[in-house]
Write a protein that holds these residues in place. Structure first.
Motif, PDB file in Angstrom:
ATOM      1  N   GLY A  39     -46.007 -15.110  -2.902  1.00 51.64           N
ATOM      2  CA  GLY A  39     -45.259 -16.052  -3.731  1.00 51.64           C
ATOM      3  C   GLY A  39     -45.191 -17.391  -3.033  1.00 51.64           C
ATOM      4  N   PHE A  40     -45.340 -18.449  -3.781  1.00 48.00           N
ATOM      5  CA  PHE A  40     -45.329 -19.799  -3.210  1.00 48.00           C
ATOM      6  C   PHE A  40     -43.980 -20.111  -2.571  1.00 48.00           C
ATOM      7  CE2 PHE A  40     -44.982 -24.464  -3.521  1.00 48.00           C
ATOM      8  CZ  PHE A  40     -46.087 -24.800  -2.770  1.00 48.00           C
ATOM      9  N   TRP A  41     -42.918 -19.577  -3.100  1.00 47.73           N
ATOM     10  CA  TRP A  41     -41.546 -19.822  -2.636  1.00 47.73           C
ATOM     11  C   TRP A  41     -41.228 -19.088  -1.333  1.00 47.73           C
ATOM     12  CZ3 TRP A  41     -39.284 -15.168  -2.051  1.00 47.73           C
ATOM     13  CH2 TRP A  41     -39.839 -14.099  -2.791  1.00 47.73           C
ATOM     14  N   VAL A  75     -51.897 -11.374  -6.473  1.00 50.84           N
ATOM     15  CA  VAL A  75     -50.888 -10.917  -7.423  1.00 50.84           C
ATOM     16  C   VAL A  75     -49.654 -11.770  -7.148  1.00 50.84           C
ATOM     17  CG1 VAL A  75     -49.520  -8.975  -8.251  1.00 50.84           C
ATOM     18  CG2 VAL A  75     -51.841  -8.580  -7.370  1.00 50.84           C
ATOM     19  N   SER A  76     -49.372 -12.686  -8.052  1.00 50.17           N
ATOM     20  CA  SER A  76     -48.297 -13.644  -7.845  1.00 50.17           C
ATOM     21  C   SER A  76     -46.930 -13.034  -8.127  1.00 50.17           C
ATOM     22  CB  SER A  76     -48.500 -14.863  -8.751  1.00 50.17           C
ATOM     23  OG  SER A  76     -47.400 -15.736  -8.643  1.00 50.17           O
ATOM     24  N   CYS A  77     -46.018 -13.261  -7.204  1.00 47.42           N
ATOM     25  CA  CYS A  77     -44.618 -12.867  -7.378  1.00 47.42           C
ATOM     26  C   CYS A  77     -43.765 -14.088  -7.687  1.00 47.42           C
ATOM     27  CB  CYS A  77     -44.117 -12.154  -6.122  1.00 47.42           C
ATOM     28  SG  CYS A  77     -45.027 -10.629  -5.774  1.00 47.42           S
ATOM     29  N   ASP A  78     -44.419 -15.170  -8.100  1.00 46.74           N
ATOM     30  CA  ASP A  78     -43.714 -16.406  -8.444  1.00 46.74           C
ATOM     31  C   ASP A  78     -42.962 -16.258  -9.756  1.00 46.74           C
ATOM     32  OD1 ASP A  78     -44.503 -18.134  -6.260  1.00 46.74           O
ATOM     33  OD2 ASP A  78     -46.521 -18.062  -7.089  1.00 46.74           O
ATOM     34  N   GLN A  79     -41.872 -17.013  -9.872  1.00 45.01           N
ATOM     35  CA  GLN A  79     -41.074 -17.004 -11.093  1.00 45.01           C
ATOM     36  C   GLN A  79     -41.517 -18.078 -12.078  1.00 45.01           C
ATOM     37  OE1 GLN A  79     -38.770 -14.549 -11.667  1.00 45.01           O
ATOM     38  NE2 GLN A  79     -39.700 -13.776  -9.791  1.00 45.01           N
ATOM     39  N   ARG A 103     -48.965  -6.250 -15.923  1.00 43.06           N
ATOM     40  CA  ARG A 103     -49.919  -5.771 -14.916  1.00 43.06           C
ATOM     41  C   ARG A 103     -49.383  -6.011 -13.504  1.00 43.06           C
ATOM     42  NH1 ARG A 103     -56.070  -7.610 -14.137  1.00 43.06           N
ATOM     43  NH2 ARG A 103     -55.352  -9.201 -15.585  1.00 43.06           N
ATOM     44  N   VAL A 104     -48.732  -7.144 -13.292  1.00 41.48           N
ATOM     45  CA  VAL A 104     -48.133  -7.426 -11.984  1.00 41.48           C
ATOM     46  C   VAL A 104     -47.121  -6.333 -11.634  1.00 41.48           C
ATOM     47  CG1 VAL A 104     -46.619  -9.012 -10.725  1.00 41.48           C
ATOM     48  CG2 VAL A 104     -48.549  -9.913 -12.040  1.00 41.48           C
ATOM     49  N   ASN A 112     -45.881   0.265  -4.251  1.00 36.64           N
ATOM     50  CA  ASN A 112     -44.527   0.375  -3.694  1.00 36.64           C
ATOM     51  C   ASN A 112     -44.130  -0.889  -2.929  1.00 36.64           C
ATOM     52  OD1 ASN A 112     -44.155   3.093  -4.615  1.00 36.64           O
ATOM     53  ND2 ASN A 112     -45.494   3.731  -2.937  1.00 36.64           N
ATOM     54  N   ILE A 113     -44.320  -2.031  -3.534  1.00 37.65           N
ATOM     55  CA  ILE A 113     -44.041  -3.305  -2.878  1.00 37.65           C
ATOM     56  C   ILE A 113     -42.534  -3.513  -2.754  1.00 37.65           C
ATOM     57  CG2 ILE A 113     -44.274  -5.838  -3.046  1.00 37.65           C
ATOM     58  CD1 ILE A 113     -46.887  -4.280  -2.373  1.00 37.65           C
TER      59      ILE A 113
END
Length: 156
Positions: A39-41, A75-79, A103-104, A112-113
Motif C-alpha cells: 500500500g502506498f500509505w 495487489v494493492s491494499c490502498d483505499q 479478487r484482492v 492469510n495476509i
C-alpha cells in the motif's frame, strides 16, 4: 473437492504500468512469479518497494531482449485510487486493477495476509517457493552491494 491453488484464485486479467491488459499466461510465462501485497500509505512498503524494484530489474536484465525470469503481480491494499495510481507510476510489474476489490480480498484470504508488505513467490505451475520472501530480497539487496548476486530468483 480439491483445494484451490494460486492459479485458481489469481485471476486472468491484469494491467501493466501503461494500463495494457495482460493475462495469466503473461504472469506465468517466466519461471517464477510473485504476488506482492502493498500500500502506498504504508511506510514499510515505501521502503521495500524500491528494493523489490531493483531486484526485479536485476533478475530480469534486459527483458526487451531476453525472456523475463520473474514477474510480479501487485495487489494493492490502498483505499484510494490516487494512492494506487501513485504506486503504479514507476512500477515495472503487473497489477490487479484497483476496482477489483473482490479478487484482492480473495487473494488476501488465500495468503492469510495480516500485514504488509508481503511478497510470496511461486513457480509457474503454482508451487509456493518461499513464504515470506521479503526478508530474502532485503538480504539479497544488502549482499555485497550488488556484486555476485544470483540472476535466478529461486536462489534467494
Amino acid at each position: 473437492m480439491a483445494e484451490s491453488t494460486i492459479l485458481d484464485v489469481l485471476g486472468d486479467y491484469f494491467l501493466d504500468q501503461e494500463g495494457n491488459e495482460k493475462s495469466l499466461k503473461d504472469v506465468t510465462n517466466p519461471p517464477i512469479f510473485g504476488v506482492y501485497f502493498t500500500g502506498f500509505w504504508c511506510p514499510p512498503c515505501r521502503i521495500f518497494t524500491p528494493i523489490l524494484k531493483d531486484f526485479y530489474e536485476d533478475v530480469n536484465g534486459d527483458a526487451e531482449v531476453v525472456e523475463k525470469t520473474l514477474e510480479i503481480v501487485l495487489v494493492s491494499c490502498d483505499q484510494a485510487d490516487e494512492e494506487y495510481q501513485e504506486q503504479m507510476k514507476d512500477a515495472p510489474w503487473l497489477t490487479i486493477p484497483f476496482d477489483d476489490k473482490e479478487r484482492v480480498e480473495i487473494l488476501k484470504k488465500f495468503h492469510n495476509i495480516v500485514g504488509i508488505p508481503t511478497l510470496v513467490l511461486y513457480t509457474r505451475d503454482g508451487t509456493r517457493l518461499n513464504v515470506p520472501a521479503r526478508a530474502d530480497i532485503q538480504r539479497y539487496r544488502s549482499s555485497d552491494e550488488g556484486t555476485n548476486k544470483p540472476r535466478d530468483p529461486s536462489d534467494i
